[in-house]
Design a protein around this motif. Structure first.
Motif, mmCIF file in Angstrom:
data_model
loop_
_atom_site.group_PDB
_atom_site.id
_atom_site.type_symbol
_atom_site.label_atom_id
_atom_site.label_comp_id
_atom_site.label_asym_id
_atom_site.label_seq_id
_atom_site.Cartn_x
_atom_site.Cartn_y
_atom_site.Cartn_z
ATOM 1 N N ASP A 1 -108.880 -11.043 -30.473
ATOM 2 C CA ASP A 1 -107.652 -10.443 -30.993
ATOM 3 C C ASP A 1 -107.404 -10.895 -32.433
ATOM 4 O O ASP A 1 -108.252 -11.544 -33.040
ATOM 5 C CB ASP A 1 -106.468 -10.774 -30.074
ATOM 6 N N PHE A 2 -106.249 -10.554 -32.966
ATOM 7 C CA PHE A 2 -105.990 -10.867 -34.376
ATOM 8 C C PHE A 2 -105.875 -12.368 -34.615
ATOM 9 O O PHE A 2 -106.202 -12.854 -35.690
ATOM 10 C CB PHE A 2 -104.750 -10.109 -34.867
ATOM 11 N N ASP A 3 -105.438 -13.121 -33.601
ATOM 12 C CA ASP A 3 -105.377 -14.585 -33.750
ATOM 13 C C ASP A 3 -106.768 -15.195 -33.915
ATOM 14 O O ASP A 3 -106.924 -16.247 -34.528
ATOM 15 C CB ASP A 3 -104.698 -15.229 -32.523
ATOM 16 N N THR A 4 -107.768 -14.498 -33.333
ATOM 17 C CA THR A 4 -109.148 -15.000 -33.427
ATOM 18 C C THR A 4 -109.554 -15.202 -34.885
ATOM 19 O O THR A 4 -110.269 -16.154 -35.220
ATOM 20 C CB THR A 4 -110.119 -14.006 -32.750
ATOM 21 N N LEU A 5 -109.058 -14.304 -35.756
ATOM 22 C CA LEU A 5 -109.418 -14.382 -37.166
ATOM 23 C C LEU A 5 -108.915 -15.685 -37.777
ATOM 24 O O LEU A 5 -109.521 -16.220 -38.702
ATOM 25 C CB LEU A 5 -108.823 -13.184 -37.926
ATOM 26 N N GLU A 6 -107.815 -16.220 -37.224
ATOM 27 C CA GLU A 6 -107.236 -17.462 -37.747
ATOM 28 C C GLU A 6 -107.771 -18.691 -37.028
ATOM 29 O O GLU A 6 -108.180 -19.658 -37.650
ATOM 30 C CB GLU A 6 -105.693 -17.444 -37.578
#
Ligand SMILES: [Zn+2]
Length: 442
Positions: free
Chosen positions: A406-411
């Motif tokens: 998900d988008f948190d994975t990028l962080e």
């Protein structure tokens, strides 16, 4: 049964053989997910009976054998079912299936009391005739009696005729066994119940040779061991039973037989037969081949003919039992979900990698996660439709874990692991993902 047949076709577990030509009765094809499940069943069996035991070796014998094998085994004389034909519609039935089936007066006249009529049209039936269940073909260019061979109706005989070869090559002491997985063929008069009674099927058989006198004890050992194998694969205990056959049900070679049965929709049916075949087969092959198939017993200084215990199971039947046993329909937050609660070792796909959406920033990290898992397990990548729909699709084919990027994975360089059965989700760093899945899958 209809639900499973439909699920099997829709999701690629089992297709009707040569379906575009109308199919062929009693023959089935295993699709992309089916071949995985089937291979996993065979692998689990081989691991339990060959890899993890010190007293069994493997074998892979040919399907077509010298025709004398089937004379010695008794199949030429006794491997037959009584069959009747309908004189009107020409359909063929097993006489024992029709016992007591009376369709009086279908054609406007009363049938004789107790005489079976055709269950399809009520027509008159022929006298029962014995019909041999072995498929015939020819070896070489001439199609005559001398070149006639059979497709094996069981894998067992390949092991009996190799008794001396295996004994000499492996220097085994009694008790020891051989194990084999392979195709067998029976020209069943009435195939049916999906892949339960096929004309082409796959067997997983053990021939376990023991000293005469210890056979009954070993028979009990194998009944217990084989029952436990099914339980270990997650088959529910209430759907499994062991039944001892009555004397009149025994095959011509058997002293005693137990069946492991599963509660299918058509009732309790055989998954596996565990027979005490005594020394019948080795004696018959000694007699017909002229080769001594004996074992030198150092203790007594005598040549003896071992007894054999034969646990014989069907891959296709096990496949069907695993599907039935795993199939569940649940209501989750007002929505129906179908899931296959397959044991992780049997699940065709162990993990599915799902980017939360098709957003372009998620594709590269999701692909990387997929690359990380592929060398270890059968996995899938799916980025079409909503995440909820994709979870349902994986549930329906028994995938134990979904890995969501998900988008948190990028962080945070972490992903979510979702459990098929509990639907619980945990966050794990990508660096520890393989280890985290291994813990769960093993
Ligand atoms: Zn008829």
């Amino acid at each position: 049964m209809e639900i499973l047949v439909s699920l099997s076709k829709r999701r690629g577990f089992v297709f009707q053989s040569s379906e575009i030509y109308g199919g062929l009765g009693g023959f089935w094809d295993y699709g992309p997910l089916g071949v995985e499940l089937k291979n996993n069943i065979k692998r689990a069996w081989w691991k339990a009976v060959v890899q993890e035991r010190d007293d069994i070796v493997g074998l892979d014998a040919s399907i077509v054998m010298n025709p004398r094998v089937w004379v010695a085994s008794g199949h030429v004389d006794t491997f037959a079912d009584p069959m009747v034909d309908c004189k009107e519609c020409k359909k063929r039935f097993r006489a024992d299936d029709l016992a007591g089936h009376v369709a009086a007066g279908v054609h406007g006249h009363a049938a004789e009391a107790g005489v079976a009529r055709c269950p399809e049209c009520g027509g008159e039936l022929t006298e029962p005739r014995m019909f041999n269940l072995m498929f015939k073909t020819f070896v070489g260019p001439v199609e005559d009696q001398a070149s006639t061979v059979h497709l094996r109706p069981e894998t067992a005989q390949g092991m009996f005729v190799n008794f001396d070869n295996v004994l000499t090559a492996t220097r085994r002491k009694l008790p020891f066994g051989m194990a084999q997985i392979g195709k067998a063929f029976r020209n069943e008069i009435t195939p049916g119940n999906f892949i339960f009674r096929d004309r082409e099927f796959e067997q997983m058989e053990i021939e376990y040779f023991v000293k005469p006198g210890t056979d009954e004890e070993w028979h009990q050992h194998w009944v217990e061991a084989r029952r436990n194998w099914y339980l270990g694969l997650g088959i529910r205990e209430e759907n499994l039973r062991v039944r001892r056959l009555d004397k009149e049900e025994l095959a011509h070679y058997a002293k005693d037989t137990y069946e492991v049965e599963y509660l299918f929709p058509m009732g309790w049916s055989e998954l596996e037969g565990i027979a005490n075949r005594t020394d019948f087969d080795l004696r018959r092959h000694t007699e017909f081949s002229g080769r001594q198939l004996t074992y030198y017993d150092e203790e007594s200084g005598e040549h003896i003919v071992p007894y054999v215990i034969e646990p014989s199971s069907g891959v296709d039947r096990c496949f069907l039992a695993v599907l039935f046993d795993g199939y569940r329909e649940e209501t989750v937050r007002g929505e129906k979900r179908v899931l296959l609660r397959l044991h992780p070792s049997l699940a065709p796909i162990k993990a599915a990698v799902l980017p939360l959406s098709r957003h372009e920033s998620l594709a590269p990290p999701a692909r990387k996660v997929w690359d990380l898992l592929r060398p270890h397990w059968m996995t899938q990548f799916d980025d079409s439709q909503s995440i909820g729909r994709r979870y349902r699709r994986q549930d329906e084919v028994g995938t134990p874990y979904c890995v969501t990027v998900d988008f948190d994975t990028l962080e945070d360089q972490a992903v979510t692991i979702r459990d098929r059965d509990s639907m619980d989700q945990v966050r794990v760093p990508i660096a520890g993902l393989v280890e985290a899945l291994r813990e769960r899958l093993d």
